[in-house]
Design an enzyme around this catalytic site. Structure first.
Site, mmCIF file in Angstrom:
data_model
loop_
_atom_site.group_PDB
_atom_site.id
_atom_site.type_symbol
_atom_site.label_atom_id
_atom_site.label_comp_id
_atom_site.label_asym_id
_atom_site.label_seq_id
_atom_site.Cartn_x
_atom_site.Cartn_y
_atom_site.Cartn_z
ATOM 1 N N ARG A 10 11.189 -4.985 -33.626
ATOM 2 C CA ARG A 10 11.710 -4.854 -32.441
ATOM 3 C C ARG A 10 12.311 -3.594 -32.046
ATOM 4 O O ARG A 10 12.526 -2.927 -33.115
ATOM 5 C CB ARG A 10 13.210 -5.797 -32.453
ATOM 6 C CG ARG A 10 13.063 -7.353 -32.389
ATOM 7 C CD ARG A 10 12.347 -7.787 -30.968
ATOM 8 N NE ARG A 10 12.099 -9.055 -30.722
ATOM 9 C CZ ARG A 10 10.982 -9.694 -30.949
ATOM 10 N NH1 ARG A 10 10.068 -8.962 -31.206
ATOM 11 N NH2 ARG A 10 10.892 -11.146 -30.736
ATOM 12 N N GLU A 21 10.833 -3.431 -22.668
ATOM 13 C CA GLU A 21 9.704 -3.905 -22.427
ATOM 14 C C GLU A 21 9.408 -4.700 -21.299
ATOM 15 O O GLU A 21 10.376 -5.589 -20.988
ATOM 16 C CB GLU A 21 9.192 -4.883 -23.550
ATOM 17 C CG GLU A 21 8.909 -3.818 -24.920
ATOM 18 C CD GLU A 21 8.474 -4.744 -26.002
ATOM 19 O OE1 GLU A 21 8.172 -5.991 -25.936
ATOM 20 O OE2 GLU A 21 8.865 -4.320 -27.040
ATOM 21 N N HIS A 67 3.194 -4.265 -27.136
ATOM 22 C CA HIS A 67 3.567 -5.694 -27.588
ATOM 23 C C HIS A 67 2.507 -6.809 -27.826
ATOM 24 O O HIS A 67 2.402 -7.913 -27.518
ATOM 25 C CB HIS A 67 4.720 -6.383 -26.892
ATOM 26 C CG HIS A 67 5.577 -7.309 -28.130
ATOM 27 N ND1 HIS A 67 6.852 -7.325 -27.748
ATOM 28 C CD2 HIS A 67 5.272 -7.722 -29.021
ATOM 29 C CE1 HIS A 67 7.557 -8.000 -28.840
ATOM 30 N NE2 HIS A 67 6.475 -8.380 -29.518
#
Lengths: 321, 321
Positions: free
Chosen positions: B232, B261, B280
């Site tokens: 994370r 994000e 991601h």
């Protein structure tokens, strides 16, 4: 005192010391040429040349007995006419490049399977995209064409990453190597290609390997297969490869070697679809462990040479390997 | 008949069949929502929800007993107020992502060590460059912060690639895992960082992991170290990381996760030196084996749930993991 010329760009003080120590034990002194070139006016002093000097620089070494090339691929040193006399022994540095080139193969294979060129394009444009289909080395069927130091270092790693099958294909029959799930000869290649999802090529440039991946054999690979070449560009029918990539038969390819090198600005390879090009860097000498290993291999063969034994990495110019 | 909502985008006919078969054995029927969303007007029908539906969609599921999230990281489902009642069990799909994310880590680590962003720039401009210093996973000291499924899958592979030392750092003391050369706790992190050449972070987003890689700890990493984060973004002090990259203390970093994000177009991360950004994607569901494993893990826990056993991947919302 007999003399060695060590002509290469990568030697550290530790490398020099190691070469000088081994040379002294064998009755030699060493001159270093850190620009990698053998000066013509001094070439006749040397019985041994070690390094990366150009093929055209050897002719002036009238008293040369042995040229130890610091590369693994010595195809540019095969022409008999570059030598001052036919008795000059040639050896290569096969064994120095396995680790670095195996890491290159893993990197580019994962980049192809995981769609990195496309994701990088998105990132360059500051975009965000999460949904391109990916594949994995884990569970893939891999065929390695050329099972020397490079192919075998990759085979070991591919199996550790969970490849379903790692097949080796080599010139001649050989007892099974535990690094591979199965071993085949060039003559059996056509039967192996249809079950190959990832074809890795690590072959020397010889007449026998010229265009070994022909148009017909590219067609034998299944739809969606990948090709990675780190050996010599001459091993692939490049026209046929470009067609198979642009037409979508192959899902991708990574070429670190190609014809010609450097690639001219107007060459169609630059624009070929799903092709990851690198400028012949997979085995470059900037990696410390490669350089260390290269020097160690030379010192090992220097002892062999001085005691009249066969060179371990001897290359037979009449065969090309 | 009790009902399950399976709301995710990746289910194949085989996945549906497997889920339906297990559900029938446990006394459930299944409704599939292939857009990944739970419709509010039907939410109250379900005792179990499996998939990727948004946190805000759970509130309407008045009769929900268990939400099995198809992600490994469930930090966005920690807020108690998103649930219709406090008794809803939460579980994650930790175990589905280890292979794909481990391959991502290997890929980006090799890309950093082998200078691929720079070589790719040269290739995009149709240039030819062969001489940038490279490094290798082989012989490197690697520290893995977070030793769950992802960290451990990477540890096994890093050792197979010849890493000199692979150290694990985790929340609490645990018996040595053979995947690691040594195991440390968060409290010992400061002593491990100075001997770390490559720091790999695969941590969940919890209050405890927030900014665990602080400015002070980045400074403890040796000059020329690399950082890879797939857990994370909140685990890193991003300002400090950007400074360490732009100032040259770190040789490079690869971030698949960041704050926020998606990253806004004007964010300074885009322009940070030697930073490899990916949107991601390291664990995205497009990899078949990840999806297969995700479904298998749900079916396993469905049997546990139906027979009154503890869920194997139960997440305690009061702890955050």
């Amino acid at each position: 005192m007999k003399k060695i010329a060590a002509a290469d760009v990568f030697f550290t003080p530790e490398h020099r010391e190691q070469i000088e120590k081994t040379a002294a034990e064998c009755g030699y002194t060493v001159d270093f040429y850190p620009d990698g070139h053998l000066p013509p006016e001094r070439a006749a002093e040397y019985e041994i040349v070690y390094g990366c000097c150009l093929p055209g620089e050897l002719k002036a070494a009238a008293n040369l007995k042995w040229f130890c090339c610091s590369f693994a691929g010595v195809d540019i040193y095969m022409d008999e006419s570059i030598y001052p006399h036919p008795g000059v022994l040639l050896s290569n540095s096969s064994g120095a490049y396995g680790i670095t080139i195996a890491e290159h193969i893993i990197m580019v294979t994962l980049m192809l399977l995981r769609r990195m060129p496309e994701f990088e394009k998105v990132v360059r444009e500051r975009g965000w995209l999460r949904t391109l289909p990916m594949r994995s080395i884990c569970g893939s069927s891999i065929t390695i064409l050329g099972t020397g130091d490079i192919g075998t270092n990759f085979a070991v790693r591919a199996r550790a990453l969970g490849a379903k099958a790692v097949r080796g294909v080599r010139r001649t029959q050989k007892a099974g190597d535990p690094a591979y799930d199965a071993m085949y000869t060039f003559a059996e290649l056509d039967s192996v290609l249809p079950k190959t999802e990832i074809l890795v090529m690590a072959l020397p440039g010889t007449p026998e390997t010229h265009h070994i991946l022909s148009r017909e054999r590219i067609a034998l690979l299944p739809e969606g297969a990948y090709v990675v070449n780190v050996g010599r560009g001459s091993a692939i029918d490049q026209e046929a490869l470009m067609e198979a990539l642009n037409g979508g038969h192959l899902a991708g390819a990574a070429l670190d070697v190609m014809v010609p090198e450097p690639l001219p600005k107007d060459h169609p390879l630059w624009d070929t679809k799903n092709l990851l090009l690198t400028p012949h860097i997979s085995g470059n000498m900037s990696l410390g462990i490669t350089c260390d290993r290269d020097v160690a291999l030379f010192c090992e063969d220097l002892k062999n040479f001085a005691s009249g034994k066969k060179l371990k990495r001897f290359v037979d110019r009449s065969l090309g390997y």
